[in-house]
Design an enzyme around this catalytic site. Structure first.
Site, PDB file in Angstrom:
ATOM      1  N   CYS A 154      48.279  36.010  39.612  1.00 42.98           N
ATOM      2  CA  CYS A 154      49.008  36.922  40.485  1.00 42.98           C
ATOM      3  C   CYS A 154      49.921  36.048  41.352  1.00 42.98           C
ATOM      4  CB  CYS A 154      48.033  37.722  41.320  1.00 42.98           C
ATOM      5  SG  CYS A 154      46.881  38.631  40.272  1.00 42.98           S
ATOM      6  N   CYS A 156      31.938  36.933  51.515  1.00 39.86           N
ATOM      7  CA  CYS A 156      32.869  37.009  50.391  1.00 39.86           C
ATOM      8  C   CYS A 156      32.537  35.859  49.447  1.00 39.86           C
ATOM      9  CB  CYS A 156      34.284  36.881  50.954  1.00 39.86           C
ATOM     10  SG  CYS A 156      35.559  36.768  49.700  1.00 39.86           S
ATOM     11  N   CYS A 190      42.035  36.331  52.707  1.00 41.09           N
ATOM     12  CA  CYS A 190      42.197  36.781  51.324  1.00 41.09           C
ATOM     13  C   CYS A 190      43.272  35.986  50.621  1.00 41.09           C
ATOM     14  CB  CYS A 190      42.702  38.216  51.270  1.00 41.09           C
ATOM     15  SG  CYS A 190      41.590  39.390  51.895  1.00 41.09           S
ATOM     16  N   CYS A 235      40.962  30.783  38.357  1.00 43.54           N
ATOM     17  CA  CYS A 235      41.161  32.137  37.814  1.00 43.54           C
ATOM     18  C   CYS A 235      42.093  32.028  36.618  1.00 43.54           C
ATOM     19  CB  CYS A 235      41.780  33.033  38.889  1.00 43.54           C
ATOM     20  SG  CYS A 235      41.833  34.778  38.430  1.00 43.54           S
TER      21      CYS A 235
HETATM   22  N1  SAH Z   1      40.332  38.604  41.419  1.00 46.61           N
HETATM   23  C1  SAH Z   1      39.927  39.723  42.166  1.00 46.61           C
HETATM   24  C2  SAH Z   1      39.163  39.377  43.419  1.00 46.61           C
HETATM   25  C3  SAH Z   1      39.653  38.220  44.259  1.00 46.61           C
HETATM   26  S1  SAH Z   1      41.131  38.422  45.177  1.00 46.61           S
HETATM   27  C4  SAH Z   1      41.113  40.581  42.513  1.00 46.61           C
HETATM   28  O1  SAH Z   1      42.236  40.150  42.302  1.00 46.61           O
HETATM   29  O2  SAH Z   1      40.889  41.717  42.936  1.00 46.61           O
HETATM   30  C5  SAH Z   1      40.701  39.406  46.604  1.00 46.61           C
HETATM   31  C6  SAH Z   1      41.882  40.201  47.159  1.00 46.61           C
HETATM   32  O3  SAH Z   1      42.805  39.359  47.886  1.00 46.61           O
HETATM   33  C7  SAH Z   1      42.712  40.890  46.087  1.00 46.61           C
HETATM   34  O4  SAH Z   1      43.060  42.192  46.462  1.00 46.61           O
HETATM   35  C8  SAH Z   1      43.939  40.020  46.052  1.00 46.61           C
HETATM   36  O5  SAH Z   1      45.006  40.698  45.467  1.00 46.61           O
HETATM   37  C9  SAH Z   1      44.129  39.695  47.503  1.00 46.61           C
HETATM   38  N2  SAH Z   1      45.014  38.569  47.745  1.00 46.61           N
HETATM   39  C10 SAH Z   1      45.274  37.540  46.928  1.00 46.61           C
HETATM   40  N3  SAH Z   1      46.142  36.675  47.515  1.00 46.61           N
HETATM   41  C11 SAH Z   1      46.412  37.167  48.744  1.00 46.61           C
HETATM   42  C12 SAH Z   1      47.206  36.704  49.850  1.00 46.61           C
HETATM   43  N4  SAH Z   1      47.865  35.550  49.786  1.00 46.61           N
HETATM   44  N5  SAH Z   1      47.245  37.466  50.975  1.00 46.61           N
HETATM   45  C13 SAH Z   1      46.528  38.603  51.052  1.00 46.61           C
HETATM   46  N6  SAH Z   1      45.746  39.077  50.056  1.00 46.61           N
HETATM   47  C14 SAH Z   1      45.695  38.365  48.904  1.00 46.61           C
HETATM   48 FE1  SF4 Z   2      42.908  35.882  40.196  1.00 43.26          FE
HETATM   49 FE2  SF4 Z   2      44.900  37.576  40.810  1.00 43.26          FE
HETATM   50 FE3  SF4 Z   2      42.482  37.918  41.941  1.00 43.26          FE
HETATM   51 FE4  SF4 Z   2      44.029  35.820  42.620  1.00 43.26          FE
HETATM   52  S1  SF4 Z   2      44.459  37.998  42.997  1.00 43.26           S
HETATM   53  S2  SF4 Z   2      41.833  35.746  42.169  1.00 43.26           S
HETATM   54  S3  SF4 Z   2      45.030  35.323  40.648  1.00 43.26           S
HETATM   55  S4  SF4 Z   2      43.010  38.083  39.743  1.00 43.26           S
END
Ligand code: SAH
Ligand code: SF4
Length: 404
Positions: free
Chosen positions: A144, A133, A388, A140
Site C-alpha cells: 500500500c 496492536c 498506524c 508485508c
Molecule cells: N495489513 C492490515 C493490517 C495492518 S495496517 C491492513 O492493511 O489492514 C493497520 C491500518 O493502518 C490499516 O488500515 C492501514 O491502512 C493503516 N495505515 C497504514 N499506513 C498508515 C499511515 N502511514 N498512516 C495512517 N494509517 C496507516
Molecule cells: Fe501491508 Fe498494506 Fe496493511 Fe501496510 S496497509 S501492512 S502494506 S496490507
C-alpha cells in the site's frame, strides 16, 4: 521526549553457547501435548498436564517451570531440560509522551534464516480500555503506497506462538498478570497469584487489534490458532468481541475468517472508487471494492452492536474532499458500519501528507450526519513512530530502487 530502553546485549553470543531451548510459551493445547509427549509424558496424563501448564502460563503468566508447584519435581526437571518459557526478545522498548509503548522484538531464527527476524508491537492506553496492536508477519507482501510496512519486503509469516508471545511479553512489561510484576520478573521466587483470572476491569490490555505489521489473512491458519489461544476462557481470556482483525481486503478469506475465528473485522478501505483504491491499496486490482463490500455484507453476526470498522486514512488532496465523504456514505449503505478516520501518519521518505484538520472535520461531519459514528483516531505515539502504518522493523531496509 522519548525514553529508550536499549536491552541489546553488549557483546554478541559466542558460537559455543548452546542454542536456546524451544519455548512452550504461546503454544496451543495440541502443540503443548505434542511437546509433552517428546519428553515421555504418558498419553493418559497429557490432558491433565496440558491443563496445568495452560493455567500457569496463561492465567498466572509464570516464566519459569520452577514456579509450577502442582507439577511433580521430576516433570519440572524434564521440562527445564528440554524447554523454556521464553518470550520474544526485547530489542528496544520506547515510551511515548502520551503513554503509548512500542516494542521492537527479535524472534528466534528458523533453520534457514541468516538473521533473526524482528517485529513490532504497540500498547495504546486509553481512559476506557487498553489496546495491544500486534503483528502477524515480518514485513508485508502487499505494498500500500502510504504504508511504511509496505516498503519492507515479506520476511516470513509469524508462527502462532510468536503471535501469542507478543501478548505475553506485553503483559509482562505492563505488569498485567494477577499479582502484577512479580510473576514475570521474579522467576518464580514470589508465589504467583492464586490462579484466578485477572478480572477484566483490572486489566491493562482489554483489546487486541491485528493492525501491526503484515496482512493477517495471508497468514490465516497461524493467526487463527493464535487467536484461539488469546480468546480461551481458561487462559488469556480476551473475548473475540474484543479482538479485531484488520485486512486490506483479501476477499476470499473474509467469509472463512468469519466462520472459523469470528472476531470483529476492520477493513482498510481508504478510497471509494476502484481507480484510486488501485493506487492506494493495490490488492484492490485483484479484489475490487464491490466484491469487498459484498463479503462485508455477508460477514456473520453483524448487527448494530457488532459492526464492521472501515478504516479511512486522510490523505491531503487525495481522498479527503466532501464529495469523497458523500461517496463513502453511499457505498456503505446497508452495512452495519463504523468509520474510523485515521489522520495520515507520515514516515521518512513518503510523498503523502496528512489532510488539514479543518478538512478532516468537514469530512467527519458529513459522515456523522449520515448517521455513522466516525471518531477521528487521535494519532498515538507519533514521536516514537508507533502510530498506524509507521511500523517497520529496521532489520530489513530496502533501497528505494528495490521497492516495487
Ligand atoms: N495489513 C492490515 C493490517 C495492518 S495496517 C491492513 O492493511 O489492514 C493497520 C491500518 O493502518 C490499516 O488500515 C492501514 O491502512 C493503516 N495505515 C497504514 N499506513 C498508515 C499511515 N502511514 N498512516 C495512517 N494509517 C496507516
Ligand atoms: Fe501491508 Fe498494506 Fe496493511 Fe501496510 S496497509 S501492512 S502494506 S496490507
Amino acid at each position: 521526549m522519548t525514553l529508550v530502553l536499549d536491552t541489546t546485549p553488549s557483546s554478541p553470543a559466542l558460537p559455543t553457547v548452546a542454542p536456546a531451548l524451544p519455548t512452550l510459551a504461546g503454544l496451543d493445547r495440541a502443540a503443548l501435548a505434542a511437546a509433552l509427549e517428546t519428553i515421555g509424558v504418558a498419553p493418559k496424563q497429557t490432558r491433565m498436564r496440558v491443563n496445568q501448564l495452560w493455567s500457569w502460563m496463561y492465567v498466572r503468566g509464570v516464566t519459569s517451570f520452577g514456579a509450577m508447584s502442582d507439577v511433580s519435581k521430576e516433570l519440572r526437571a524434564k521440562l527445564e531440560g528440554s524447554f523454556s518459557l521464553d518470550r520474544p526478545e526485547i530489542v528496544s522498548e520506547q515510551v511515548s509522551v502520551d503513554g503509548t509503548r512500542k516494542w521492537l522484538l527479535r524472534l528466534p531464527r528458523l533453520g534457514h534464516e541468516a538473521r533473526a527476524p524482528e517485529v513490532e508491537a504497540v500498547y495504546i492506553p486509553e481512559a476506557e480500555r487498553g489496546t495491544l496492536c500486534i503483528s502477524s508477519q515480518v514485513g508485508c507482501t502487499l505494498n500500500c503506497s502510504f504504508c511504511h510496512t509496505g516498503t519492507q519486503r515479506l520476511v516470513r509469516n509469524l508462527e502462532p506462538h510468536e503471535i501469542v508471545g507478543q501478548i505475553l511479553l506485553a503483559r509482562d512489561r505492563l505488569g498485567d498478570w494477577p499479582g502484577g510484576f512479580s510473576q514475570s520478573h521474579a522467576a518464580g521466587t514470589i508465589p504467583p497469584g492464586d490462579g484466578r483470572l485477572l478480572p477484566s476491569s483490572e486489566r491493562k490490555i482489554t483489546n487486541i487489534v491485528l493492525m501491526g505489521m503484515g496482512e493477517p489473512l495471508y497468514n490465516f491458519d497461524n493467526v487463527r490458532r493464535a487467536m484461539e489461544v488469546a480468546s480461551d476462557g481458561e487462559g488469556l481470556s480476551v473475548s473475540r468481541r474484543r479482538i479485531t482483525l484488520s485486512t486490506s481486503g483479501v476477499v476470499p478469506e473474509i467469509p472463512r475468517w468469519g466462520a472459523e475465528a469470528g472476531t470483529m473485522l476492520a477493513i482498510s478501505l481508504h478510497a471509494t472508487n476502484d481507480a484510486l483504491r488501485d493506487k492506494l491499496v493495490p490488492i484492490n486490482k485483484k479484489y475490487p471494492i464491490a466484491e469487498l463490500l459484498a463479503a462485508c455484507r455477508d460477514y456473520p453476526g453483524l448487527s448494530n452492536a457488532r459492526r464492521i470498522t472501515f478504516e479511512y486514512v486522510m490523505l491531503k488532496g487525495v481522498n479527503d474532499s466532501a464529495a469523497d465523504a458523500r461517496a463513502l456514505v453511499r457505498r456503505l449503505a446497508g452495512i452495519p458500519a463504523k468509520i474510523n478516520l485515521i489522520p495520515f501518519n507520515p514516515w521518512p521518505g513518503t510523498d503523502y501528507e496528512c489532510s488539514e484538520w479543518g478538512q478532516i472535520e468537514r469530512f467527519a461531519e458529513i459522515v456523522n450526519n449520515a448517521g455513522y459514528a466516525s471518531p477521528v483516531r487521535t494519532p498515538r505515539g507519533r514521536d516514537i513512530l508507533a502510530a498506524c502504518g509507521q511500523l517497520r522493523s529496521e532489520s530489513v531496509k530496502l533501497r528505494a530502487s528495490e521497492r516495487t
